[in-house]
Design an enzyme around this catalytic site. Structure first.
Site, PDB file in Angstrom:
ATOM      1  N   ASP A  85      32.004  35.122   3.841  1.00  0.00           N
ATOM      2  CA  ASP A  85      31.557  35.049   2.458  1.00  0.00           C
ATOM      3  C   ASP A  85      32.219  36.216   1.722  1.00  0.00           C
ATOM      4  O   ASP A  85      31.856  37.381   1.912  1.00  0.00           O
ATOM      5  CB  ASP A  85      30.025  35.158   2.442  1.00  0.00           C
ATOM      6  CG  ASP A  85      29.466  35.297   1.030  1.00  0.00           C
ATOM      7  OD1 ASP A  85      30.256  35.520   0.086  1.00  0.00           O
ATOM      8  OD2 ASP A  85      28.238  35.200   0.877  1.00  0.00           O
ATOM      9  N   GLN A 126      31.720  39.122  -2.779  1.00  0.00           N
ATOM     10  CA  GLN A 126      31.717  40.497  -3.296  1.00  0.00           C
ATOM     11  C   GLN A 126      32.933  41.305  -2.848  1.00  0.00           C
ATOM     12  O   GLN A 126      33.101  42.439  -3.283  1.00  0.00           O
ATOM     13  CB  GLN A 126      30.429  41.232  -2.852  1.00  0.00           C
ATOM     14  CG  GLN A 126      29.140  40.591  -3.329  1.00  0.00           C
ATOM     15  CD  GLN A 126      29.016  40.546  -4.856  1.00  0.00           C
ATOM     16  OE1 GLN A 126      29.782  41.181  -5.593  1.00  0.00           O
ATOM     17  NE2 GLN A 126      28.063  39.765  -5.340  1.00  0.00           N
ATOM     18  N   CYS A 170      18.725  37.179  -4.280  1.00  0.00           N
ATOM     19  CA  CYS A 170      19.070  36.059  -3.377  1.00  0.00           C
ATOM     20  C   CYS A 170      19.324  36.551  -1.952  1.00  0.00           C
ATOM     21  O   CYS A 170      20.149  35.974  -1.241  1.00  0.00           O
ATOM     22  CB  CYS A 170      20.253  35.251  -3.888  1.00  0.00           C
ATOM     23  SG  CYS A 170      20.004  34.571  -5.514  1.00  0.00           S
ATOM     24  N   LYS A 228      32.986  36.381 -10.462  1.00  0.00           N
ATOM     25  CA  LYS A 228      32.709  37.773 -10.083  1.00  0.00           C
ATOM     26  C   LYS A 228      33.981  38.613 -10.116  1.00  0.00           C
ATOM     27  O   LYS A 228      33.968  39.789  -9.809  1.00  0.00           O
ATOM     28  CB  LYS A 228      32.088  37.812  -8.689  1.00  0.00           C
ATOM     29  CG  LYS A 228      30.710  37.148  -8.620  1.00  0.00           C
ATOM     30  CD  LYS A 228      30.066  37.415  -7.308  1.00  0.00           C
ATOM     31  CE  LYS A 228      28.928  36.482  -6.989  1.00  0.00           C
ATOM     32  NZ  LYS A 228      27.728  36.711  -7.778  1.00  0.00           N
ATOM     33  N   HIS A 245      23.413  36.566   1.826  1.00  0.00           N
ATOM     34  CA  HIS A 245      22.933  35.953   0.581  1.00  0.00           C
ATOM     35  C   HIS A 245      22.403  34.561   0.950  1.00  0.00           C
ATOM     36  O   HIS A 245      22.856  33.955   1.919  1.00  0.00           O
ATOM     37  CB  HIS A 245      24.138  35.839  -0.365  1.00  0.00           C
ATOM     38  CG  HIS A 245      23.828  35.344  -1.732  1.00  0.00           C
ATOM     39  ND1 HIS A 245      23.698  34.008  -2.027  1.00  0.00           N
ATOM     40  CD2 HIS A 245      23.658  36.004  -2.902  1.00  0.00           C
ATOM     41  CE1 HIS A 245      23.453  33.870  -3.317  1.00  0.00           C
ATOM     42  NE2 HIS A 245      23.426  35.070  -3.874  1.00  0.00           N
TER      43      HIS A 245
END
Ligand code: C6P
Length: 407
Positions: free
Chosen positions: A200, A203, A365, A226, A123
């Protein structure tokens, strides 16, 4: 397993209709998830009962609000199995967590010519901070390639690691391909090569159980919004030795032990990285979100998402002209990004919206990843604990409607 009908009743927004009278079919949780009543009420109660600034007052409200803010940190630490809540730094979101590492650890430790390894599926929030550092410092960037079927090429990763990178920063789960990367293995390989790792987790943390100790991650970044929590708050987990050795991020109130006219001493962890009045109600909401997800059970959530995703891929791939990107359902989370031959992804999304179906269209993104696959954009449907197979059917019917409109 999940009782989805019961779960759906926890989310007031899922009961609403659009202006055209269509029921909302929310297939955009990868962008942001919906919020259960438990989170909305925790934040509402905070403002009704306990609102005050934290770490500053001795009055009842200040003490209550500080306790709520710090209790939420404890819950978040437990949720990702961090050894201590001192290792959870509140930030605004994943983006800020990654920027914090780039501004503090990286600026203190990286010099011209040092190599940072990223991946082609990142991303922008795990690309641009490193581009900025490359421009400022002359660090070198290289990228683990993505294979045609949307996986990281681990042989290429091993060969990049022989070049002695200082940092390996990668996403645990792609927001476009849905690929769940073998984080533990990449971290092990990176450590063998002497690199620090930054994951990261935007998600991953919302969708399956993450254990930062089992992973041995050095830094791990994620966002509350999220994972059923509010916007405006996220977290950075870090190993204590790294966090303690890093200079502060932003300067101001609360991040100091002592200030003189010409100097200051930074506060201890985690406050050293939290300057100014933070997002207090949002921290309370973040804690309530973690409670909610824990109550439902992360194993139940990921099993449900797997079932929905498997079904969605099966049904989408039946549609002539649809191409779904990323690996098979066993290697990915609840994301289906696709193209429909002859129709722009934005048109697909707009026509689906007429029937209340919310999907995202664009590059999500992750422009370099789309470029890699030779496409400017995709339409993306994504699934969470509250989605059903019936909603997948509505999506599929909607795509047939688009095909009919475009002849
Ligand atoms: N992806 C999407 O629609 P923030 O905005 O800081 O909470 O999260 C940034 C981010 C970082 N990494 C990954 C893998 C992400 O998916 C995201 C956010 C959203 O795909 C909004 S662009």
């Amino acid at each position: 397993m999940l009782n989805v009908e019961e779960i759906r009743r926890d989310f007031p927004i899922l009961q609403r209709q659009t202006a055209s009278g269509a029921r909302v079919t929310y297939l955009d949780s990868t962008a942001t998830s919906q919020k259960p009543l438990a989170v909305i009420e925790a934040m509402n109660d905070f403002y009704r009962r306990s609102n005050a600034n934290i770490h500053r007052g001795v009055h009842t409200l200040a003490e209550e609000s500080t306790a709520l803010y710090e209790n939420a940190r404890e819950k978040i630490a437990k949720f990702i199995n961090a050894p201590s809540a001192r290792q959870i730094i509140y930030t605004r979101n994943t983006t800020e967590s990654i920027n914090l590492v780039a501004h503090t650890w990286a600026r203190a430790n990286l010099k011209a010519g040092d190599l940072v390894i990223l991946t082609e599926m990142e991303h922008h929030s795990n690309l641009v901070p490193w581009h900025m550092l490359a421009a400022e410092r002359g660090i070198e960037l290289d990228f683990i390639p993505v294979t045609e079927d949307g996986l990281l090429d681990l042989d290429a990763c091993r060969s990049l690691l022989t070049r002695g990178p200082k940092l390996v920063a990668f996403t645990h789960m792609s927001n476009v391909l849905g690929t769940v990367n073998p984080a533990a293995e990449i971290i092990r390989l990176a450590h063998e090569a002497g690199a620090v790792t930054l994951v990261d987790g935007a998600q991953s943390v919302p969708h399956f159980a993450v254990d930062v100790q089992a992973l041995e991650a050095d830094f791990y970044a994620f966002s509350a919004h999220k994972m059923c929590g509010p916007t405006g708050i996220g977290a950075l987990y870090g190993k204590t030795s790294l966090l303690e050795s890093m200079p502060p991020f932003l300067g101001g109130g609360d991040m100091i032990k002592e200030v003189k006219l010409r100097s200051f001493r930074p506060n201890s962890l985690p406050h050293k990285f939290e300057a100014g009045t933070p997002a207090i109600a949002e921290a309370v909401g973040f804690g309530a979100a973690v409670d909610y997800l824990s109550k439902v059970g992360m194993a139940n959530i990921s099993a449900h998402e797997h079932e929905i995703t498997e079904y969605a891929l099966e049904r989408l791939e039946e549609i002539p002209g649809v191409k779904v990107f990323g690996p098979s359902a066993d290697k990915k989370g609840g994301v289906a990004a696709f193209t429909l031959e002859g129709v722009h992804p934005h048109d697909v999304a707009q026509i689906l919206d007429q029937d209340g179906i919310a999907v995202r269209a664009g590059h999500h993104c992750a422009q370099p990843l789309h470029e890699k696959f030779g496409i400017p954009a995709t339409t993306r449907a994504s699934f969470y604990l509250y989605n059903t197979k019936e909603e997948v059917d509505l999506l599929v019917n909607g795509i047939y409607k688009v095909k009919k409109m475009f002849g």
